[in-house]
Motif scaffolding. Structure first.
Motif, PDB file in Angstrom:
ATOM      1  N   GLY A   7       0.898  -1.155   0.211  1.00 48.81           N
ATOM      2  CA  GLY A   7      -0.205  -0.154  -0.150  1.00 48.81           C
ATOM      3  C   GLY A   7       0.729   0.907  -0.196  1.00 48.81           C
ATOM      4  O   GLY A   7       0.541   2.253  -0.511  1.00 48.81           O
ATOM      5  N   ARG A   8       2.156   1.362   0.770  1.00 49.86           N
ATOM      6  CA  ARG A   8       2.842   2.939   0.709  1.00 49.86           C
ATOM      7  C   ARG A   8       3.178   2.478  -0.938  1.00 49.86           C
ATOM      8  O   ARG A   8       3.566   3.217  -1.390  1.00 49.86           O
ATOM      9  CB  ARG A   8       3.812   2.297   1.552  1.00 49.86           C
ATOM     10  CG  ARG A   8       3.319   2.516   3.324  1.00 49.86           C
ATOM     11  CD  ARG A   8       4.529   3.044   4.473  1.00 49.86           C
ATOM     12  NE  ARG A   8       5.605   1.931   4.292  1.00 49.86           N
ATOM     13  CZ  ARG A   8       5.571   0.540   5.458  1.00 49.86           C
ATOM     14  NH1 ARG A   8       4.555   0.747   6.409  1.00 49.86           N
ATOM     15  NH2 ARG A   8       6.625  -0.153   5.194  1.00 49.86           N
ATOM     16  N   ILE A   9       3.855   1.663  -1.261  1.00 46.31           N
ATOM     17  CA  ILE A   9       4.645   1.791  -2.672  1.00 46.31           C
ATOM     18  C   ILE A   9       3.212   1.811  -3.587  1.00 46.31           C
ATOM     19  O   ILE A   9       3.719   3.020  -4.400  1.00 46.31           O
ATOM     20  CB  ILE A   9       4.629   0.321  -2.860  1.00 46.31           C
ATOM     21  CG1 ILE A   9       6.421  -0.132  -2.294  1.00 46.31           C
ATOM     22  CG2 ILE A   9       5.189   0.146  -4.303  1.00 46.31           C
ATOM     23  CD1 ILE A   9       7.027  -1.573  -2.538  1.00 46.31           C
ATOM     24  N   ILE A  10       1.880   1.861  -3.845  1.00 41.09           N
ATOM     25  CA  ILE A  10       1.459   2.366  -4.788  1.00 41.09           C
ATOM     26  C   ILE A  10       1.444   3.820  -3.978  1.00 41.09           C
ATOM     27  O   ILE A  10       1.107   4.222  -5.212  1.00 41.09           O
ATOM     28  CB  ILE A  10      -0.016   1.461  -4.511  1.00 41.09           C
ATOM     29  CG1 ILE A  10       0.198  -0.017  -4.910  1.00 41.09           C
ATOM     30  CG2 ILE A  10      -1.317   1.558  -4.905  1.00 41.09           C
ATOM     31  CD1 ILE A  10      -0.914  -0.851  -4.717  1.00 41.09           C
ATOM     32  N   GLU A  11       0.992   3.945  -2.575  1.00 40.60           N
ATOM     33  CA  GLU A  11       0.556   5.680  -2.772  1.00 40.60           C
ATOM     34  C   GLU A  11       1.797   6.452  -2.906  1.00 40.60           C
ATOM     35  O   GLU A  11       1.478   7.322  -3.549  1.00 40.60           O
ATOM     36  CB  GLU A  11       0.107   5.501  -0.708  1.00 40.60           C
ATOM     37  CG  GLU A  11      -0.469   5.477  -0.649  1.00 40.60           C
ATOM     38  CD  GLU A  11      -0.655   5.801   1.055  1.00 40.60           C
ATOM     39  OE1 GLU A  11      -0.069   5.848   1.364  1.00 40.60           O
ATOM     40  OE2 GLU A  11      -1.567   4.701   0.628  1.00 40.60           O
ATOM     41  N   TRP A  12       3.498   5.754  -3.304  1.00 38.23           N
ATOM     42  CA  TRP A  12       3.877   6.556  -3.493  1.00 38.23           C
ATOM     43  C   TRP A  12       4.384   6.913  -4.704  1.00 38.23           C
ATOM     44  O   TRP A  12       4.829   7.574  -5.410  1.00 38.23           O
ATOM     45  CB  TRP A  12       5.887   6.306  -3.043  1.00 38.23           C
ATOM     46  CG  TRP A  12       6.446   6.614  -3.166  1.00 38.23           C
ATOM     47  CD1 TRP A  12       6.962   7.680  -2.595  1.00 38.23           C
ATOM     48  CD2 TRP A  12       8.397   6.796  -4.620  1.00 38.23           C
ATOM     49  NE1 TRP A  12       8.522   8.242  -3.411  1.00 38.23           N
ATOM     50  CE2 TRP A  12       9.146   7.608  -5.235  1.00 38.23           C
ATOM     51  CE3 TRP A  12       7.756   5.234  -5.560  1.00 38.23           C
ATOM     52  CZ2 TRP A  12       9.864   8.010  -5.672  1.00 38.23           C
ATOM     53  CZ3 TRP A  12       8.579   5.273  -6.431  1.00 38.23           C
ATOM     54  CH2 TRP A  12       9.944   6.482  -6.557  1.00 38.23           C
ATOM     55  N   ARG A  14       1.504   6.567  -7.395  1.00 36.35           N
ATOM     56  CA  ARG A  14       0.344   6.510  -8.133  1.00 36.35           C
ATOM     57  C   ARG A  14       0.505   8.014  -8.853  1.00 36.35           C
ATOM     58  O   ARG A  14       0.360   8.490  -9.664  1.00 36.35           O
ATOM     59  CB  ARG A  14      -0.788   6.355  -7.313  1.00 36.35           C
ATOM     60  CG  ARG A  14      -1.698   6.969  -8.103  1.00 36.35           C
ATOM     61  CD  ARG A  14      -3.041   6.548  -6.858  1.00 36.35           C
ATOM     62  NE  ARG A  14      -3.277   5.108  -7.260  1.00 36.35           N
ATOM     63  CZ  ARG A  14      -4.357   4.306  -5.905  1.00 36.35           C
ATOM     64  NH1 ARG A  14      -5.008   5.518  -5.242  1.00 36.35           N
ATOM     65  NH2 ARG A  14      -3.923   3.481  -6.304  1.00 36.35           N
ATOM     66  N   PRO A  15       1.109   8.611  -8.123  1.00 38.41           N
ATOM     67  CA  PRO A  15       1.144  10.664  -8.071  1.00 38.41           C
ATOM     68  C   PRO A  15       2.086  10.439  -9.611  1.00 38.41           C
ATOM     69  O   PRO A  15       2.077  11.275 -10.722  1.00 38.41           O
ATOM     70  CB  PRO A  15       1.493  11.357  -7.346  1.00 38.41           C
ATOM     71  CG  PRO A  15       2.280  10.078  -5.856  1.00 38.41           C
ATOM     72  CD  PRO A  15       1.578   8.872  -6.729  1.00 38.41           C
ATOM     73  N   HIS A  16       2.925   9.513  -9.722  1.00 36.45           N
ATOM     74  CA  HIS A  16       4.134   9.698 -10.315  1.00 36.45           C
ATOM     75  C   HIS A  16       3.668   8.627 -12.294  1.00 36.45           C
ATOM     76  O   HIS A  16       4.647   9.275 -12.441  1.00 36.45           O
ATOM     77  CB  HIS A  16       5.511   9.281 -10.320  1.00 36.45           C
ATOM     78  CG  HIS A  16       6.355   9.501  -8.356  1.00 36.45           C
ATOM     79  ND1 HIS A  16       6.750  11.057  -8.741  1.00 36.45           N
ATOM     80  CD2 HIS A  16       6.501   9.334  -7.405  1.00 36.45           C
ATOM     81  CE1 HIS A  16       7.267  11.784  -7.549  1.00 36.45           C
ATOM     82  NE2 HIS A  16       6.984  10.246  -7.312  1.00 36.45           N
ATOM     83  N   VAL A  17       3.215   7.775 -11.467  1.00 35.97           N
ATOM     84  CA  VAL A  17       2.615   7.687 -13.486  1.00 35.97           C
ATOM     85  C   VAL A  17       2.275   8.765 -14.180  1.00 35.97           C
ATOM     86  O   VAL A  17       2.891   8.593 -15.489  1.00 35.97           O
ATOM     87  CB  VAL A  17       1.313   6.669 -13.026  1.00 35.97           C
ATOM     88  CG1 VAL A  17       1.528   6.098 -14.787  1.00 35.97           C
ATOM     89  CG2 VAL A  17       2.333   5.366 -12.571  1.00 35.97           C
ATOM     90  N   PRO A  18       1.630   9.721 -14.309  1.00 37.17           N
ATOM     91  CA  PRO A  18       1.341  10.710 -15.005  1.00 37.17           C
ATOM     92  C   PRO A  18       2.251  11.315 -15.603  1.00 37.17           C
ATOM     93  O   PRO A  18       2.862  11.891 -16.535  1.00 37.17           O
ATOM     94  CB  PRO A  18       0.237  11.676 -14.549  1.00 37.17           C
ATOM     95  CG  PRO A  18      -0.482  10.878 -13.590  1.00 37.17           C
ATOM     96  CD  PRO A  18       0.773  10.050 -12.949  1.00 37.17           C
ATOM     97  N   GLU A  19       3.573  11.905 -15.059  1.00 37.17           N
ATOM     98  CA  GLU A  19       4.071  12.231 -15.326  1.00 37.17           C
ATOM     99  C   GLU A  19       5.333  11.571 -16.101  1.00 37.17           C
ATOM    100  O   GLU A  19       6.139  11.800 -16.871  1.00 37.17           O
ATOM    101  CB  GLU A  19       5.006  12.557 -13.523  1.00 37.17           C
ATOM    102  CG  GLU A  19       4.240  13.850 -12.931  1.00 37.17           C
ATOM    103  CD  GLU A  19       4.881  14.664 -11.679  1.00 37.17           C
ATOM    104  OE1 GLU A  19       5.780  13.213 -11.048  1.00 37.17           O
ATOM    105  OE2 GLU A  19       4.719  14.934 -11.272  1.00 37.17           O
ATOM    106  N   SER A  20       5.399  10.235 -15.693  1.00 33.94           N
ATOM    107  CA  SER A  20       6.484   9.333 -16.122  1.00 33.94           C
ATOM    108  C   SER A  20       6.164   9.037 -17.903  1.00 33.94           C
ATOM    109  O   SER A  20       6.779   9.651 -18.549  1.00 33.94           O
ATOM    110  CB  SER A  20       7.057   8.073 -15.871  1.00 33.94           C
ATOM    111  OG  SER A  20       5.591   7.679 -15.897  1.00 33.94           O
TER     112      SER A  20
END
Length: 73
Positions: A7-12, A14-20
């Protein structure tokens, strides 16, 4: 809702997927433009690498300039 380490990995992540995905599309577009211009392979590789470096520096500058309260989320 996923909890624990996953869950912590997913939270970290998730916000970077659109940027990448934005960076990947930008780099691909630059390479396609250079390829369409008929440049040599070495110039095409250099342009792709330069695009990746510039995108990375730009995203790093945006993250660095965010206030601490936005970075903590």
């Amino acid at each position: 809702m996923v909890t624990g380490v996953v869950g912590r990995i997913i939270e970290w992540v998730r916000p970077h997927v659109p940027e990448s995905s934005d960076g990947i599309l930008t780099s691909a577009g630059i390479c396609e433009g250079f390829a369409g211009a008929g440049v040599g392979l070495s110039v095409l590789i250099f342009a792709g690498f330069a695009s990746l470096v510039a995108g990375t520096l730009a995203m790093g500058a945006v993250e660095y300039s965010k206030p601490d309260r936005d970075r903590a989320r």
